[in-house]
Write a protein that holds these residues in place. Structure first.
Motif, PDB file in Angstrom:
ATOM      1  N   ASP A   1       0.816  -1.219   0.000  1.00  0.00           N
ATOM      2  CA  ASP A   1       0.000   0.000   0.000  1.00  0.00           C
ATOM      3  C   ASP A   1       0.848   1.267   0.000  1.00  0.00           C
ATOM      4  O   ASP A   1       0.882   2.016   0.981  1.00  0.00           O
ATOM      5  CB  ASP A   1      -0.965  -0.032   1.192  1.00  0.00           C
ATOM      6  CG  ASP A   1      -1.885  -1.232   1.113  1.00  0.00           C
ATOM      7  OD1 ASP A   1      -2.704  -1.275   0.192  1.00  0.00           O
ATOM      8  OD2 ASP A   1      -1.749  -2.155   1.940  1.00  0.00           O
TER       9      ASP A   1
ATOM     10  N   SER B   1      -2.558   2.969  -0.603  1.00  0.00           N
ATOM     11  CA  SER B   1      -3.518   1.935  -0.984  1.00  0.00           C
ATOM     12  C   SER B   1      -3.000   1.258  -2.239  1.00  0.00           C
ATOM     13  O   SER B   1      -1.864   1.495  -2.657  1.00  0.00           O
ATOM     14  CB  SER B   1      -4.917   2.523  -1.200  1.00  0.00           C
ATOM     15  OG  SER B   1      -5.891   1.492  -1.219  1.00  0.00           O
TER      16      SER B   1
ATOM     17  N   ASP C   1      -5.566  -2.578  -6.772  1.00  0.00           N
ATOM     18  CA  ASP C   1      -6.191  -3.905  -6.821  1.00  0.00           C
ATOM     19  C   ASP C   1      -7.430  -4.004  -5.924  1.00  0.00           C
ATOM     20  O   ASP C   1      -8.312  -4.820  -6.173  1.00  0.00           O
ATOM     21  CB  ASP C   1      -5.196  -4.985  -6.366  1.00  0.00           C
ATOM     22  CG  ASP C   1      -4.400  -5.554  -7.526  1.00  0.00           C
ATOM     23  OD1 ASP C   1      -4.626  -5.131  -8.675  1.00  0.00           O
ATOM     24  OD2 ASP C   1      -3.535  -6.422  -7.258  1.00  0.00           O
ATOM     25  N   TYR C   2      -7.441  -3.224  -4.836  1.00  0.00           N
ATOM     26  CA  TYR C   2      -8.570  -3.377  -3.903  1.00  0.00           C
ATOM     27  C   TYR C   2      -9.009  -2.081  -3.233  1.00  0.00           C
ATOM     28  O   TYR C   2      -9.872  -2.098  -2.357  1.00  0.00           O
ATOM     29  CB  TYR C   2      -8.250  -4.420  -2.812  1.00  0.00           C
ATOM     30  CG  TYR C   2      -6.911  -4.242  -2.121  1.00  0.00           C
ATOM     31  CD1 TYR C   2      -6.683  -3.188  -1.246  1.00  0.00           C
ATOM     32  CD2 TYR C   2      -5.871  -5.149  -2.339  1.00  0.00           C
ATOM     33  CE1 TYR C   2      -5.463  -3.026  -0.613  1.00  0.00           C
ATOM     34  CE2 TYR C   2      -4.635  -4.997  -1.717  1.00  0.00           C
ATOM     35  CZ  TYR C   2      -4.440  -3.940  -0.861  1.00  0.00           C
ATOM     36  OH  TYR C   2      -3.231  -3.782  -0.226  1.00  0.00           O
TER      37      TYR C   2
ATOM     38  N   TYR D   1     -12.607  -1.269  -2.317  1.00  0.00           N
ATOM     39  CA  TYR D   1     -13.377  -2.179  -1.453  1.00  0.00           C
ATOM     40  C   TYR D   1     -12.978  -2.115   0.011  1.00  0.00           C
ATOM     41  O   TYR D   1     -13.576  -2.805   0.827  1.00  0.00           O
ATOM     42  CB  TYR D   1     -13.207  -3.626  -1.941  1.00  0.00           C
ATOM     43  CG  TYR D   1     -13.423  -3.790  -3.424  1.00  0.00           C
ATOM     44  CD1 TYR D   1     -14.688  -3.585  -3.979  1.00  0.00           C
ATOM     45  CD2 TYR D   1     -12.365  -4.113  -4.266  1.00  0.00           C
ATOM     46  CE1 TYR D   1     -14.888  -3.724  -5.343  1.00  0.00           C
ATOM     47  CE2 TYR D   1     -12.571  -4.249  -5.635  1.00  0.00           C
ATOM     48  CZ  TYR D   1     -13.825  -4.049  -6.165  1.00  0.00           C
ATOM     49  OH  TYR D   1     -14.014  -4.168  -7.512  1.00  0.00           O
ATOM     50  N   VAL D   2     -11.961  -1.353   0.341  1.00  0.00           N
ATOM     51  CA  VAL D   2     -11.507  -1.370   1.741  1.00  0.00           C
ATOM     52  C   VAL D   2     -12.660  -0.920   2.656  1.00  0.00           C
ATOM     53  O   VAL D   2     -13.453  -0.052   2.300  1.00  0.00           O
ATOM     54  CB  VAL D   2     -10.239  -0.529   1.992  1.00  0.00           C
ATOM     55  CG1 VAL D   2      -9.072  -1.033   1.165  1.00  0.00           C
ATOM     56  CG2 VAL D   2     -10.488   0.939   1.743  1.00  0.00           C
TER      57      VAL D   2
ATOM     58  N   PHE E   1     -13.819  -8.158   4.550  1.00  0.00           N
ATOM     59  CA  PHE E   1     -12.942  -7.749   3.441  1.00  0.00           C
ATOM     60  C   PHE E   1     -11.593  -8.461   3.504  1.00  0.00           C
ATOM     61  O   PHE E   1     -11.076  -8.949   2.494  1.00  0.00           O
ATOM     62  CB  PHE E   1     -12.745  -6.228   3.483  1.00  0.00           C
ATOM     63  CG  PHE E   1     -11.600  -5.744   2.642  1.00  0.00           C
ATOM     64  CD1 PHE E   1     -11.732  -5.635   1.265  1.00  0.00           C
ATOM     65  CD2 PHE E   1     -10.382  -5.412   3.232  1.00  0.00           C
ATOM     66  CE1 PHE E   1     -10.666  -5.199   0.483  1.00  0.00           C
ATOM     67  CE2 PHE E   1      -9.321  -4.975   2.455  1.00  0.00           C
ATOM     68  CZ  PHE E   1      -9.456  -4.871   1.085  1.00  0.00           C
TER      69      PHE E   1
ATOM     70  N   ASN F   1     -11.432 -10.656   0.180  1.00  0.00           N
ATOM     71  CA  ASN F   1     -10.877 -10.050  -1.028  1.00  0.00           C
ATOM     72  C   ASN F   1      -9.590 -10.778  -1.433  1.00  0.00           C
ATOM     73  O   ASN F   1      -8.602 -10.751  -0.703  1.00  0.00           O
ATOM     74  CB  ASN F   1     -10.585  -8.566  -0.817  1.00  0.00           C
ATOM     75  CG  ASN F   1     -10.164  -7.907  -2.115  1.00  0.00           C
ATOM     76  OD1 ASN F   1      -9.107  -8.223  -2.670  1.00  0.00           O
ATOM     77  ND2 ASN F   1     -11.002  -7.033  -2.637  1.00  0.00           N
TER      78      ASN F   1
ATOM     79  N   PHE G   1      -7.307 -10.170  -3.572  1.00  0.00           N
ATOM     80  CA  PHE G   1      -6.112  -9.377  -3.855  1.00  0.00           C
ATOM     81  C   PHE G   1      -5.457  -8.847  -2.591  1.00  0.00           C
ATOM     82  O   PHE G   1      -4.292  -8.467  -2.598  1.00  0.00           O
ATOM     83  CB  PHE G   1      -6.465  -8.178  -4.746  1.00  0.00           C
ATOM     84  CG  PHE G   1      -6.906  -8.585  -6.118  1.00  0.00           C
ATOM     85  CD1 PHE G   1      -5.981  -9.026  -7.047  1.00  0.00           C
ATOM     86  CD2 PHE G   1      -8.252  -8.550  -6.469  1.00  0.00           C
ATOM     87  CE1 PHE G   1      -6.383  -9.406  -8.316  1.00  0.00           C
ATOM     88  CE2 PHE G   1      -8.650  -8.927  -7.732  1.00  0.00           C
ATOM     89  CZ  PHE G   1      -7.727  -9.356  -8.658  1.00  0.00           C
ATOM     90  N   PHE G   2      -6.229  -8.788  -1.526  1.00  0.00           N
ATOM     91  CA  PHE G   2      -5.705  -8.269  -0.262  1.00  0.00           C
ATOM     92  C   PHE G   2      -4.889  -9.383   0.384  1.00  0.00           C
ATOM     93  O   PHE G   2      -5.337 -10.041   1.313  1.00  0.00           O
ATOM     94  CB  PHE G   2      -6.861  -7.816   0.630  1.00  0.00           C
ATOM     95  CG  PHE G   2      -6.424  -7.031   1.850  1.00  0.00           C
ATOM     96  CD1 PHE G   2      -6.106  -5.689   1.756  1.00  0.00           C
ATOM     97  CD2 PHE G   2      -6.348  -7.648   3.099  1.00  0.00           C
ATOM     98  CE1 PHE G   2      -5.718  -4.971   2.883  1.00  0.00           C
ATOM     99  CE2 PHE G   2      -5.963  -6.939   4.227  1.00  0.00           C
ATOM    100  CZ  PHE G   2      -5.640  -5.594   4.118  1.00  0.00           C
TER     101      PHE G   2
END
Ligand code: FRU
Length: 539
Positions: free
Chosen positions: A290, A312, A315-316, A319-320, A451, A455, A457-458
């Motif tokens: 990030d 950040s 990729d995500y 959605y955080v 999340f 998620n 990607f996270f």
């Protein structure tokens, strides 16, 4: 006041938008007349995801801990357009002709940015007659247009040696950082391309060229063991004895080695027209997930090179799990080049980052300091970190490794720190070092937040190569990490900042870190030489 007022998840000492969406930092500058830092950012006030129309939001700070919100600063031409990323310079000598004597030289603020529409990306100028709060648009925009839809993110600075303005910007999908020069900020002449360097990804974005101070002593030579001098607010640069190297920063997205977005840099030389890298190496600005689109401040005090990144990852980012706003910036970092030894055979310069944490703006609510703690696999030690934690803490850890005490190849030879939630210790951040890998790790996956678990990607686990900080009197290697945790972001600085890792994390609401447990999978391998933790709050 923009920080700390909108729900439990909002970081306290990091810049966040009051509401809406934020991405890249833009137009960073320091106003010497009022001793104020200004930060602008890619801003969608209408929703908490990226969308057009896109604006520049604006915040300012006297202390780099708390930020005051000033709302929208720049607007796009229409609702289908965006005022995309760009920079601000102080046009002291009025080269642009935008100013007269009613504007103090130190407040002759000119923004250069990309006006994005679905048919073009061209570079616009705007200027402020009131210290950066409101802007007028140059009447003959664009100032630079090459008929491209992928041509953006101008970063401008004054080049003393050639007495001209320099602009770097990305011809994104051709993998070119273009360099232009100007006498007046409104007509620009092409000089060179810095093309196909480093990791390419899908495209180049947000370049920047900076003259970075070179400090010949590595911090470990000037910092005595156990001395917390690196906890000071700013780097101990001695500006009278420094020289410089040029550094080119490039952002790529998507296509980072660890997924999504990341920042790379190149060390080299700049003659006013061409940037030449000193070697073929691609270097990484921050090893976390990030840290993107880092930009440096114009006119920072003492000619320091200060940078902020968007904390950040594309990729995500949308959605955080924050509610009425999305994204924060990193802390401001002071950037220098210093020698380090990645391995026993090499000593070379690398970018050091030191976070600026202004303690006059912070209360220390609780501090804990431990020395000489030998770890074994039978018992872990646990410390409660104060009564009502607020989610803002800082720690510094130095440890020594005796690898000759390793007895089995089967044991996971870790030293782990578990930073546990005060309300629910099933949620925690785990970080530490493992001797067989000789690497540092961070695990942000121990959370009940949907999340984090859902998620894909996270990714929860990141790791980090880390060089020896120094050698103890008994011949054993010592390593060091400093961390700043602010509600949902952790920034790690290894060995006084020779590498960094910035990562978001999410525990359940108000489950702020309240305990740290230290444990090891092996006996007598690790000695904690110095562990300092402070629970902080913002004044
Ligand atoms: C980078 C970026 C820039 C662009 C801006 C748009 O994150 O894609 O290239 O100017 O964001 O918001």
């Amino acid at each position: 006041n923009l920080t700390g007022t909108h729900g439990p998840e909002r970081p306290l000492a990091h810049l966040t938008p009051t509401t809406g969406w934020m991405n890249d930092p833009n137009g960073l500058f320091y106003d010497n007349e009022t001793a104020t830092y200004h930060a602008y950012y890619q801003y969608n006030p209408n929703d908490n995801v990226w969308d057009l129309p896109l604006f520049w939001g604006h915040a300012s700070s006297k202390n780099l801990v708390t930020w005051e919100d000033h709302g929208v600063a720049l607007e796009p031409m229409d609702d289908e357009s965006g005022a995309f990323s760009g920079s601000i310079v102080i046009d002291r000598n009025n080269t642009s002709g935008f100013f007269d004597n009613s504007t103090l030289p130190g407040q002759r603020i000119v923004a250069l940015y990309t006006e994005n529409s679905n048919v073009s990306e061209s570079q616009f100028a705007a200027y402020s007659l009131d210290g950066g709060y409101t802007f007028d648009y140059y009447e003959h925009n664009p100032v630079l247009d090459i008929n491209s839809t992928q041509f953006r993110d101008p970063k401008v600075f004054w080049h003393d040696e050639t007495e001209r303005w320099i602009m770097t910007l990305a011809l994104s999908q051709e993998y070119k950082i273009q360099i232009y020069t100007s006498e007046n900020l409104t007509s620009w002449e092409f000089k060179s391309n810095f093309s196909h360097h480093g990791i390419l990804g899908y495209q180049y974005e947000c370049p920047g060229l900076a003259k970075v101070p070179v400090i010949h002593d590595s911090p470990s030579n000037v910092t005595l063991h156990g001395n917390n001098s690196t906890m000071n607010a700013t780097a101990q640069t001695n500006s009278s004895s420094v020289d410089h190297k040029w550094v080119m920063f490039i952002s790529i997205n998507p296509g980072a080695p660890m997924g999504g977005s990341f920042n790379e840099y190149f060390i080299g030389d700049f003659d006013g027209e061409t940037f030449t890298a000193q070697d073929a190496a691609t270097r990484v600005v921050d090893h976390g997930k990030d840290f993107y689109a880092m930009q440096t401040f114009s006119d920072a005090p003492n000619n320091d090179v200060l940078g902020i990144a968007w904390a950040s990852n594309w990729d995500y980012a949308a959605y955080v799990p924050t509610e009425d706003y999305r994204s924060s910036m990193s802390l401001v970092r002071n950037l220098t080049l210093r020698p380090y030894s990645p391995n026993p055979e090499t000593t070379e310069f690398t970018l050091y980052s030191e976070p600026i944490l202004n303690y006059t703006q912070l209360n220390t609510n609780q501090s804990m300091h431990k020395t000489s703690l030998e770890l074994n696999s039978e018992e872990s030690v646990s410390y409660r970190l104060g009564k009502s934690p607020q989610g803002l803490l800082e720690f510094s850890l130095e440890w020594k490794v005796n690898s000759s005490a390793l007895t089995s190849k089967h044991e996971f030879a870790d030293m782990s720190l578990y930073f546990q939630g005060a309300e629910d210790d099933d949620e925690y951040l785990r970080l530490g070092y493992e001797q067989n890998a000789a690497a540092f790790f961070l695990d942000r996956g121990n959370s009940e937040v949907d999340f984090v678990n859902e998620n894909p990607f996270f990714n929860n686990r990141v790791s980090q190569n880390i060089e020896i900080y120094k050698i103890a009197e008994d011949g054993l290697p010592i390593f060091k990490v400093r961390g700043i945790i602010d509600r949902n972001i952790i920034e790690l600085f290894f060995n006084d900042g020779s590498s960094t890792s910035t990562n978001l994390f999410f525990l359940s609401e108000e489950n702020y870190i309240g305990t740290v447990e230290i444990s090891s999978g092996v006996d007598n391998v690790y000695t904690i030489l110095d562990f300092d933790v402070k629970q902080l709050s913002v004044k």
